[in-house]
Write an enzyme that holds these catalytic residues in place. Structure first.
Site, short mmCIF file in Angstrom:
data_model
loop_
_atom_site.label_atom_id
_atom_site.label_comp_id
_atom_site.label_asym_id
_atom_site.label_seq_id
_atom_site.Cartn_x
_atom_site.Cartn_y
_atom_site.Cartn_z
N HIS A 34 35.77 0.75 -6.80
CA HIS A 34 37.23 1.38 -7.03
C HIS A 34 37.87 1.00 -5.58
CE1 HIS A 34 40.83 3.23 -7.64
NE2 HIS A 34 40.74 4.24 -7.49
N ASP A 40 35.75 7.49 -11.34
CA ASP A 40 35.95 6.50 -10.19
C ASP A 40 34.48 5.84 -10.01
OD1 ASP A 40 38.57 7.00 -10.27
OD2 ASP A 40 38.71 7.86 -7.95
N HIS A 96 37.59 9.04 -1.29
CA HIS A 96 37.39 7.49 -1.60
C HIS A 96 36.29 6.89 -0.83
CE1 HIS A 96 40.85 8.76 -4.53
NE2 HIS A 96 40.40 7.80 -5.18
N HIS A 116 39.24 11.14 -15.58
CA HIS A 116 38.75 9.95 -15.48
C HIS A 116 37.62 9.78 -14.42
CE1 HIS A 116 41.98 9.46 -12.32
NE2 HIS A 116 41.24 8.45 -11.90
N TRP A 144 44.96 3.77 -37.71
CA TRP A 144 44.60 3.37 -36.69
C TRP A 144 45.51 3.00 -35.45
CZ3 TRP A 144 40.93 -1.69 -37.32
CH2 TRP A 144 41.67 -2.60 -38.07
N ASN A 145 45.14 3.07 -34.29
CA ASN A 145 46.03 2.67 -33.29
C ASN A 145 45.79 1.85 -32.24
OD1 ASN A 145 48.06 4.87 -34.06
ND2 ASN A 145 46.09 6.13 -33.64
N HIS A 172 42.37 4.36 -14.48
CA HIS A 172 42.39 5.66 -13.78
C HIS A 172 43.63 6.44 -14.35
CE1 HIS A 172 39.60 4.11 -10.67
NE2 HIS A 172 39.88 2.93 -11.04
#
Ligand SMILES: [Zn+2]
Lengths: 263, 392, 414
Positions: free
Chosen positions: A81, A77, A209, A75, A63-64, A71
């Site tokens: 945002h 928004d 945006h 991804h 695992w990590n 973002h």
């Protein structure tokens, strides 16, 4: 429509009548992220550090730990945002209405124009022309701008010059039009942002945006495989991580496409 | 400041029972094993129990972590005079001087003076690496050549300044090898020619292989007592006529060209009532031939700088014009660590007792033994000498 | 006389790599006064505060007057050779691999007698010599004597090369090609004879200002390296880790932020990620292989250079985050120094004042030209230094910290 819709849907999935297209890039450390002027805060790139891999840190398991900005990679928004959406209800990813996570998509193919001009801007005229062919964009649907930008190598993809990034996107008027006149649920692109690379110089700056989030709508960026979607008819499944007060998140974006031959 | 009065004499102090535990190139045993052998031989030689030794003086580089008092328990001794003399090549004479004063004053009756070192495979390197603070800070990190490199610097300078040649050093080494061939305990058993000496592989210029002693394991010992004690035990003995020691003399000399003997040698000969020319043999501390040459000068056999000429005029063999290091010295008998400082004493005792057998100098009545040691940084700090005489 | 140091042949892949060994390391605590001097290229000896005499070896009391007021003071570097030897046989494993070894006994002009490592170009006894204090492969201070005037191929003397980290025929990694230091550093390394210069570049999709100029330097090779990515650092080490003999870490991340700013924690984290954690990632990826190659031929791994801000030694509020990050880097580099020492690989910290770059634009002069840093690093490699202070500001802070660290703290930002 009668009876067992989901049963029919399951059957269509099983038979291949409905195909699932993955619109997501692999999250990797090398994938470009948005670059802001260096004195501003920066989005952290994707990083993965090992906890264990069947070793002293954990003998039987792998695992990590991950770290990344909201973002990063392909991804989502959320309205919060942008300042224009800061006071809206349900404006963060954790409060996002689940019904909004599944919606139809209109795909506008501008790949030819974008290949000729990295600063290509989508205009209202392009929408009008598209609607002449495919009909009016329905309310509460995604508009996805196909530029084939996702096929570029990293440097050409970011396309940074001394005067900033040069990547295609919408102009200010078309964003106002799509949000206010068509009532779209969101706008998606293949580039690093929903806005064009030079959109900081537009009025208003970063119009995608500005208008989307100001009206409580969403953005998707760093999408891929848009060339495998029909202009209309695809259903988009886009469910961001449920991050408290989150402004966005990397996510797996899936498109459900009904095969023409089986129609 | 009141100046020191004349040294009191060593009248009535005698040495008996010279002991050499035959050397080995390498040993798996510890220094204690070698000391035990020496103590046993001393007791056997005196015909008494080791418990009768009421004085004990020890020299060793490899007895750590023990100190002298720990050894009393190790060996079952209960002395009233105890001494640890970590002075390398000067330790033999320094032990003798202190033991002499102890028996003179009645602090002890019989002092066993023992030097022993083992030579395990890595002993030499470890001893060098931890020899002294100055060596650790300022000489060992420079090539880690050990005493070979340090004395090479002294030798090279001596050659440049006084015209000594490798042949001169070689002559002493070859003569000592001749002597060693008559000593069954010497480690070196093959003859050495000047040609072999000259063509040997270099170790640290100007030194080549036969300029250097061979480290080995071994022990030396002797007893110090008053004459009446020896007589009562029926032991043959030799007399101590005089002894000197001096440390860190001539610190202002940029390179060592002389040792502390120069400071006190008039007293040495004065107390013995003799002159250098009276000596029937000389045992120098021969870690390197150049140091023997320095002792010839500093002990008055020739003037400073005349060492090379002096060497060219004598043979240095047992039967020659200036019997010197008659056992073969450390160069040919081996250097058993600190026991190298006692080697000259036990050999001188045998010469004066008439028990030196193959190496016996004819009619030896008077002999000089010299010690030198402790190259703390750039030079040997400790020097010492004693004159011994046949009992009658 | 010294012959030229020729480009080493390619290594035989069937032969075992020579394992690093170190010269004798034990020293008294006092002797580290010499280490302090050698680290910065100074020549200092204990000098008696009462009678004024220099003394050596290091001790606790003046042998002339028994004063314990013995401080290390700068001393004249001249001396004359009294005697010399060439050691052919040693009991020490390190020196055994470097036989023969020339040493000498020198009378310093200021009095003391010192045993020295002797440069091959020095004449015999009676010669005048110029001495320096060097750090040997064990990182311990030793005296080294060279001829007073330049001799041919002086820097190629094999004993001198053991005391230094000369880039000649060595391969170097410059970790951050975007740093303004990268170009002058690559140019200086090339001039010094570096065999190859790897230049790490993060985010290759972003334009690289100095790309053309760097690419024009023969031997420069661009490699992907993002110090904020463990994977990137690891992958580069897998490719070229065994080819890096000198690593020059030019990474930095200067962003002004006030301690009470809302975003200061982010700025600090980012700075730490680029600098401290970057150094940590580099250390993990490149440290073990460099340490193992410390004796890999005559041009084996030899040095790790960190370019640090002198403000890491004492915080300045204008660059508070930067100062804190570099303080952490310094601590980490000390750790790294200890870990690399068994390989004989030296860690060189180059402390610089504000560079003449965009991020220090508002700082009044004097500022440090990137080329000055590169020149100082090269000088440090060739002279085998451990701590380098570049520019007037760094030198000023070094001297003031030595004098009174509290005063530096109080006056910061005034
Ligand atoms: Zn003084």
């Amino acid at each position: 429509m009668s009876g067992d819709i989901l049963g029919a849907f399951a059957g269509a999935l099983a038979s291949g009548a409905v195909r699932v297209v993955d619109l997501t890039h692999t999250l990797s450390p090398d994938f470009p992220v948005i670059v802001m002027p260096p004195e501003l805060g920066q989005s952290a790139p994707f990083r993965m550090e090992r906890i264990s891999r069947y070793d002293g840190g954990g003998p039987a398991w792998y695992w990590n730990n991950l770290s990344f900005g909201e973002h990063t990679g392909t991804h989502f928004d959320a309205p919060i945002h942008w300042y224009t959406g800061r006071d809206l209800p349900l404006n963060s990813v954790d409060t996002l209405p689940p019904a909004d996570m599944i919606a139809p998509a209109c795909v506008i193919d501008c790949s030819r124009q974008a290949s000729e001009d990295a600063d290509f801007l989508l205009t209202v005229a392009d929408i009008v022309k598209w609607e002449e062919q495919h009909g009016s964009i329905p309310a509460r649907s995604w508009v996805l701008l196909r530029t084939d930008w996702s096929k570029k190598s990293a440097a050409a993809y970011a396309n940074l010059h001394s005067d900033g990034a040069h990547t295609p996107g919408p102009d200010a008027e078309v964003m106002r039009f799509l949000v206010e006149e068509r009532g779209i649920i969101g706008f998606g692109t293949e580039t690093i942002g929903t806005d064009a690379g030079q959109a900081g110089h537009f009025t208003p700056p970063y119009p995608a945006h500005h208008y989307l989030h100001g009206a409580g709508r969403y953005g998707l960026q760093c999408l891929t495989n848009l060339d495998r979607l029909p202009p209309t008819g695809a259903m988009i499944v886009a469910a961001p991580l449920k991050i408290q007060n989150g402004s966005g998140s990397p996510l797996r974006v899936l498109a459900l496409v009904q095969e023409r031959s089986t129609r | 400041m009141v100046l020191s009065r004349a040294r009191q004499s060593y009248d009535g102090v005698v040495l008996a029972v010279p002991v050499t535990v035959p050397y080995q190139r390498y040993s798996i045993e510890t220094a204690h094993w070698w000391m035990g052998k020496a103590l046993r031989a001393l007791a056997d030689g005196a015909g008494i129990s080791h418990r009768d030794f009421d004085g004990f003086s020890v020299a060793s580089f490899t007895m750590g972590p023990d100190v002298a008092v720990a050894l009393t328990q190790h060996f079952g001794l209960s002395p009233r005079h105890i001494d640890h003399v970590p002075m390398g090549g000067a330790a033999g004479i320094v032990s003798l001087r202190r033991a002499a004063r102890a028996v003179q004053a009645g602090d002890a009756d019989i002092v066993a003076c023992v030097a022993a070192d083992t030579n395990q495979v890595d002993t030499f390197r470890k001893t060098l690496a931890n020899f002294s603070r100055f060596a650790q800070d300022a000489s060992y990190p420079y090539g880690a050549g050990g005493p070979n490199a340090s004395f090479a610097l002294i030798a090279r300078h001596y050659m440049d300044r006084y015209g000594a040649t490798r042949e001169d050093f070689g002559k002493l080494c070859v003569a000592q090898r001749d002597n060693a061939l008559k000593n069954p305990n010497a480690l070196m058993k093959k003859p050495l020619t000047l040609e072999q000496y000259m063509s040997a592989r270099p170790i640290a210029e100007p030194f080549h292989l036969f300029d250097c002693v061979m480290p080995c394991a071994g022990a030396e010992g002797f007893l110090v007592m008053r004459e009446e004690t020896a007589v009562s035990l029926g032991l043959p003995f030799v007399r101590l006529l005089s002894a000197i020691e001096r440390h860190n003399a001539f610190a202002e000399d940029p390179v060592q060209v002389r040792g502390g003997w120069v400071v006190d040698r008039d007293e040495l000969y004065g107390m013995a009532g003799s002159t250098p020319g009276d000596m029937d043999f000389v045992q120098t501390y021969d870690d390197y031939a150049v140091i023997s040459m320095m002792q010839f000068e500093d002990l008055g056999f020739c003037a400073k700088g005349e060492g090379p000429d002096f060497v060219r005029q004598h043979t240095f063999t047992v039967d020659g014009s200036f019997p010197h290091n008659t056992s073969g010295g450390q160069l040919s008998a081996g250097q058993a660590g600190a026991a190298g400082g006692h080697l000259g004493l036990t050999e001188a005792m045998r010469q004066l007792l008439g028990t030196a057998e193959g190496t016996q100098v004819k009619d030896a009545k008077l002999g000089l033994v010299s010690g030198f040691g402790m190259i703390n940084y750039d030079r040997g700090l400790a020097s010492a000498a004693a004159i011994l005489a046949r009992a009658s | 006389m010294t012959g030229p140091f020729l480009k080493p042949k390619r290594k035989n892949p069937l032969a075992r790599t020579t394992q690093p060994l170190l010269p004798p390391q034990a020293r008294s605590r006092k002797a580290h006064g010499l280490t302090l001097a050698a680290a910065t290229g100074r020549f200092m000896l204990q000098c008696c505060g009462e009678c004024g005499r220099y003394t050596y070896p290091a001790r606790e009391a003046c042998p002339n007057c028994l004063s314990s007021d013995l401080t290390f003071r700068d001393a004249p570097t001249g001396g004359s050779l009294l005697s010399e030897t060439r050691i052919e046989v040693t009991s020490d494993p390190y020196f055994r691999e470097h036989m023969p070894w020339r040493t000498g006994l020198v009378q310093l002009d200021c009095g003391p007698i010192v045993i020295v490592h002797l440069h091959g170009g020095c004449g015999g006894p009676g010669s005048q010599l110029k001495l320096s204090l060097q750090l040997d492969r064990a990182g311990q201070a030793v005296f080294f004597a060279k001829p007073v005037s330049e001799t041919p191929h002086m820097e190629d003397d094999p004993q001198w090369r053991e005391m230094t980290a000369d880039p000649k025929h060595r391969r170097v990694l410059i970790t951050d090609g975007r740093s303004p230091l990268a170009l002058p550093m690559a140019q200086a390394l090339k001039k010094a004879g570096a065999a190859r210069i790897f230049v790490g570049v993060a985010d290759r999709w972003k334009p690289l200002d100095q790309q053309a100029l760097l690419a024009a330097i023969e031997g420069v090779e661009f490699v992907d390296l993002d110090l904020t990515s463990e994977r990137s650092v690891q992958e580069l080490a897998m490719d070229i880790g065994a080819k890096v003999e000198i690593l020059v870490n030019t990474a930095d991340h200067v962003r002004p932020a006030h301690l009470f700013d809302a975003g200061a924690a982010n700025a600090a984290r980012e700075a730490m990620d680029h600098t401290v954690m970057g150094l940590m990632r580099l250390a993990q990826a490149f440290g073990p292989v460099m340490r193992s190659r410390g004796a890999d031929g005559a041009a084996g791994a030899v040095a790790w250079v960190n370019v640090l801000s002198v403000h890491g030694l004492s915080n300045v509020p204008q660059f508070g985050v930067h100062s804190a990050a570099h303080a952490a880097c310094l601590s980490l580099s000390q750790w790294l120094r200890t870990e690399l020492r068994p390989g004989g690989v030296r860690v060189i910290n180059t402390f610089t004042g504000p560079l003449d770059t965009e991020w220090f634009q508002t700082v009044p002069p004097p500022k440090v030209a990137p080329k000055a840093v590169a020149d100082a690093v090269l000088d440090g490699l060739k002279r085998g230094l451990e701590d380098i202070y570049v520019g007037d500001v760094a030198k000023d802070i070094e001297a003031r910290l030595f004098d009174n660290p509290k005063a530096v703290e109080r006056e910061a930002g005034q």
